[in-house]
Design an enzyme around this catalytic site. Structure first.
Site, PDB file in Angstrom:
ATOM      1  N   PRO A   1       5.117  -7.609  -5.715  1.00  0.00           N
ATOM      2  CG  PRO A   1       5.431  -6.787  -7.862  1.00  0.00           C
ATOM      3  CD  PRO A   1       4.462  -7.564  -7.029  1.00  0.00           C
ATOM      4  CD  GLU A   2       8.181  -6.717   0.423  1.00  0.00           C
ATOM      5  OE1 GLU A   2       8.433  -5.809   1.233  1.00  0.00           O
ATOM      6  OE2 GLU A   2       8.367  -7.914   0.685  1.00  0.00           O
TER       7      GLU A   2
ATOM      8  CE  LYS B   1       2.932  -4.535  -0.921  1.00  0.00           C
ATOM      9  NZ  LYS B   1       2.500  -5.844  -0.389  1.00  0.00           N
TER      10      LYS B   1
ATOM     11  NE  ARG C   1      -9.486   2.853  -0.978  1.00  0.00           N
ATOM     12  CZ  ARG C   1      -9.921   3.305  -2.154  1.00  0.00           C
ATOM     13  NH1 ARG C   1     -10.875   4.230  -2.187  1.00  0.00           N
ATOM     14  NH2 ARG C   1      -9.403   2.855  -3.284  1.00  0.00           N
TER      15      ARG C   1
ATOM     16  CG  ASN D   1       5.903 -12.362   4.114  1.00  0.00           C
ATOM     17  OD1 ASN D   1       5.686 -12.174   5.298  1.00  0.00           O
ATOM     18  ND2 ASN D   1       6.167 -13.556   3.629  1.00  0.00           N
TER      19      ASN D   1
ATOM     20  NE  ARG E   1       2.885 -13.758   0.737  1.00  0.00           N
ATOM     21  CZ  ARG E   1       3.579 -12.854   0.030  1.00  0.00           C
ATOM     22  NH1 ARG E   1       3.068 -11.650  -0.197  1.00  0.00           N
ATOM     23  NH2 ARG E   1       4.762 -13.150  -0.438  1.00  0.00           N
TER      24      ARG E   1
END
Length: 275
Positions: free
Chosen positions: A2-3, A52, A124, A165, A263
């Site tokens: 999932p984006e 995410k 991060r 992606n 990807r």
């Protein structure tokens, strides 16, 4: 995987359902029993996302950190909850009140963390185009220092949080940018186009539950939102994503594909030539 728009919408729904309540938290699967016991019955203060990653903040400085990974799902269902509510599948974590049930299945990560541990995760991550507090200059500084191609950098969550992606392939095509330009060679104006387009497009994904990148659909969704209506799209379309070998709708050249950052990247061989 999932984006970011999916996690943002999920955090919104979880916040609406559980913020200010004291949900019963369990682990029907049995793999999060100790963690569930630490937060069960505590007030859920907020649900939020960064890229995410999903965070549930409970009273008492307890946070549940979730990453769905490739196969994870988190469903939020309305309806009177009872102890007999059926558990379907391997539910890692269940949140339940009299009004809502949320079931987490198949995540890569589900852990109780301290505020310092959550802060370290956020440090991060790069800026998230969906968040009002995002700083695009932070991503730009990391791009400028890298010799890696921009198509790889856009997928690096330490550079830009939440982009996956589909968005990287479509946004680079939308602005005729070569996916193989090194980050340090990218022009500031090109980076501004990418960032501003992500800021424009990703909220449409939140509103529709679909990735919307084709300009005709983008305008349609924006118009519906402007009228206060809920946008409805029958299907998702794309300009280059998963269209390898087809003709580019802009120039007629062949759409190509290559694995970049693990990807399949898609791009037009003519519109997006290296410059």
């Amino acid at each position: 995987m999932p984006e970011g728009h999916t996690l943002f919408a999920l955090a919104r729904d979880l916040h609406a359902a559980f913020a200010g309540t004291h949900p019963v938290v369990t682990s029907p699967q049995g793999r999060f029993v100790e963690g569930a016991a630490q937060v069960s019955g505590h007030e859920l203060l907020a649900a939020s996302s960064r890229g995410k990653h999903l965070f549930l903040e409970f009273a008492g400085d307890r946070w549940v950190h979730v990453h769905l990974g490739l196969i994870g799902t988190f469903t939020v269902d309305e309806g009177a909850w009872t102890a007999e509510a059926p558990v379907v599948g391997a539910v890692r974590m269940r949140l339940a009140t009299d009004a809502h049930v949320a079931d987490l299945r198949g995540p890569t990560l589900c852990a109780v963390e301290t505020p310092d541990e959550v802060a370290a995760v956020l440090e991060r991550l790069g800026p998230d185009p969906l968040r009002a507090d995002a700083d695009p200059e932070r991503a730009w500084r990391r791009l400028q220092r890298s010799s890696r191609p921009v198509a790889e950098l856009l997928m690096d969550q330490a550079v830009l949080a939440g982009v996956g992606n589909v968005y990287r392939s479509e946004v680079l095509w939308r602005h005729r940018l070569s996916p193989f330009t090194e980050g340090r060679a990218m022009k500031p104006a090109s980076w501004r186009l990418v960032w501003e387009d992500l800021v424009r497009l990703m909220p449409l994904g939140v509103a529709t539950g679909r990735i919307v990148t084709v300009e005709e659909q983008v305008l349609e969704v924006e118009a519906a939102l402007g009228r206060g209506e809920r946008p409805r799209l029958e299907e998702r379309t794309s300009s280059v994503y998963k269209r390898a070998g087809e003709e580019c709708e802009r120039c007629g050249s062949r759409i190509r594909t290559q694995v970049v950052a693990g990807r399949n990247l898609f791009w037009c061989g003519r519109c997006q030539r290296r410059r």
